[in-house]
Design an enzyme around this catalytic site. Sequence first.
Site, PDB file in Angstrom:
ATOM      1  N   GLY A   1       1.122  -1.227   0.226  1.00 21.61           N
ATOM      2  CA  GLY A   1      -0.155  -0.142   0.122  1.00 21.61           C
ATOM      3  C   GLY A   1       0.934   1.314  -0.061  1.00 21.61           C
ATOM      4  O   GLY A   1       0.652   2.585  -0.534  1.00 21.61           O
TER       5      GLY A   1
ATOM      6  N   ILE B   1       4.251  -8.100   8.307  1.00 22.61           N
ATOM      7  CA  ILE B   1       3.714  -9.432   9.484  1.00 22.61           C
ATOM      8  C   ILE B   1       2.890 -10.091   8.918  1.00 22.61           C
ATOM      9  O   ILE B   1       2.875 -11.466   9.321  1.00 22.61           O
ATOM     10  CB  ILE B   1       3.722  -8.981  10.778  1.00 22.61           C
ATOM     11  CG1 ILE B   1       2.094  -8.850  10.926  1.00 22.61           C
ATOM     12  CG2 ILE B   1       4.786  -8.719  11.463  1.00 22.61           C
ATOM     13  CD1 ILE B   1       1.411  -8.179  12.481  1.00 22.61           C
ATOM     14  N   ASP B   2       2.597  -9.714   7.446  1.00 14.68           N
ATOM     15  CA  ASP B   2       1.409 -11.084   6.963  1.00 14.68           C
ATOM     16  C   ASP B   2       2.062 -11.311   5.875  1.00 14.68           C
ATOM     17  O   ASP B   2       1.254 -12.705   5.306  1.00 14.68           O
ATOM     18  CB  ASP B   2      -0.128  -9.519   6.395  1.00 14.68           C
ATOM     19  CG  ASP B   2      -0.607  -8.999   7.176  1.00 14.68           C
ATOM     20  OD1 ASP B   2      -0.451  -9.670   8.471  1.00 14.68           O
ATOM     21  OD2 ASP B   2      -1.279  -8.127   6.881  1.00 14.68           O
TER      22      ASP B   2
ATOM     23  N   ARG C   1      -9.155 -27.025  28.349  1.00 17.20           N
ATOM     24  CA  ARG C   1      -9.705 -25.919  27.350  1.00 17.20           C
ATOM     25  C   ARG C   1      -9.382 -26.609  25.876  1.00 17.20           C
ATOM     26  O   ARG C   1      -8.504 -26.798  25.807  1.00 17.20           O
ATOM     27  CB  ARG C   1      -9.122 -24.542  28.406  1.00 17.20           C
ATOM     28  CG  ARG C   1      -9.876 -24.591  29.347  1.00 17.20           C
ATOM     29  CD  ARG C   1     -10.232 -23.064  30.562  1.00 17.20           C
ATOM     30  NE  ARG C   1     -10.489 -22.294  31.322  1.00 17.20           N
ATOM     31  CZ  ARG C   1     -10.062 -21.943  32.187  1.00 17.20           C
ATOM     32  NH1 ARG C   1      -9.093 -21.373  32.165  1.00 17.20           N
ATOM     33  NH2 ARG C   1     -11.180 -21.918  33.157  1.00 17.20           N
TER      34      ARG C   1
ATOM     35  N   MET D   1      -3.153 -11.552  13.920  1.00 17.94           N
ATOM     36  CA  MET D   1      -3.620 -10.279  12.898  1.00 17.94           C
ATOM     37  C   MET D   1      -3.602 -11.485  11.369  1.00 17.94           C
ATOM     38  O   MET D   1      -2.680 -12.171  11.438  1.00 17.94           O
ATOM     39  CB  MET D   1      -2.312  -9.294  12.466  1.00 17.94           C
ATOM     40  CG  MET D   1      -2.315  -8.639  13.832  1.00 17.94           C
ATOM     41  SD  MET D   1      -1.442  -6.887  14.131  1.00 17.94           S
ATOM     42  CE  MET D   1      -2.039  -5.945  14.830  1.00 17.94           C
TER      43      MET D   1
END
Length: 364
Positions: free
Chosen positions: A123, A146-147, A182, A189
């Site tokens: 971008g 980081i993506d 659990r 992200m």
Amino acid sequence: MSEIKKIGVLTSGGDCSGLNTAIRAVACSALSKGWEVYGIENATDGLFARPMRYRQFSFKDFDFPYARLGGTMLGTNNSGNPNLQMTADGTMEELTDEQLVERFRDGAKELGLDALVVIGGDGSMAIISKFCQLAGIKMVGIPKTIDNDAPATDAAIGFATARNIVMEALDRLDTTANSHQRVMILEVMGRGAGHLALEGAIAGMADICLIPEIPYTYEGVVKKLRQLRACGRSHALMVVAEGIKTPEGKHVFATNGRTFTGVANYFTERLSAEPDKFNVRTTILGHVQRGGTPMAQDRILASTFAVHAVDLLEQGITDRVVVCRNGKVSDMSLQEVLKIAHTPVDPKGQAVQTARGLGMYIGE
Ligand code: F6P
């Protein structure tokens, strides 16, 4: 050979670990060639602001441990609205697009910049390359995110460290999940790409991983949890990328209405209501993934990218983006890279095959 004597370097877009390493490497490499290096502050804002915000680098600037830390010593910006700038007295002023180009050009001219090294995501590169074009400034891009979905490169600065943070979070969640029987849901992200979720899930040995690129069903998730129970496993680790949609096809937005966050809560609520009485807890890792000391892998990548970028400028080659493909650093035309947009997870790729081979539920 080029006539380059002075370059600017800036970071743009969301921060990540390894940016300071890249800034240092650009500066050290250029200073070694006898060039002057100017660090532009807060992405392009440093050139738009009056007075301009920048600093001239010397080797001494990197004596401090700051260069080894996360974040960016130059500051950055991912607001996407450069038109709003702060004046010298701290008030905000609204600039037109023409005024921005003018300030960009005049700023670069005042500093005498022969070229700009932009460390940013796709971008930022698209936006800044337009300014460079209009202002007649040469540019070389270095990908970070980081993506890990930057176009045309297998690796971007920041990904390896963020992936390690996801893995460490899963290691920690596993012990408490085991103690309390659990289901731990970890939201990571990844707005449009699931590389971080998927590779983090493989490294962190998760049982379920949902990413934007692969459709899933809620029933598939429940079936996997029931299978684990039937095998005698009383706890489970589930990773969700923030960018997945709910089974009803909706994104879950942060209160800013711009970024995604909270889809893990959807699953916690719904799974807790199942007759199986799943004991579910949510962890949203958030910006923790963007901080911390960069791992060796990110430092080496950042240094290699930066040295390559400066070498390109020395050879008079500009309007290129440095990339890493099949383990080798090279470069591609900026215009070609911008056409590719971003690189999502390949649903038929090796990471997906590995996850499926491990028995992880990653969708249909
Ligand atoms: O693009 C990197 C990224 O970390 C995304 O994964 C995330 O959605 C976004 O930035 C968050 O940005 P912000 O800094 O605006 O919260």
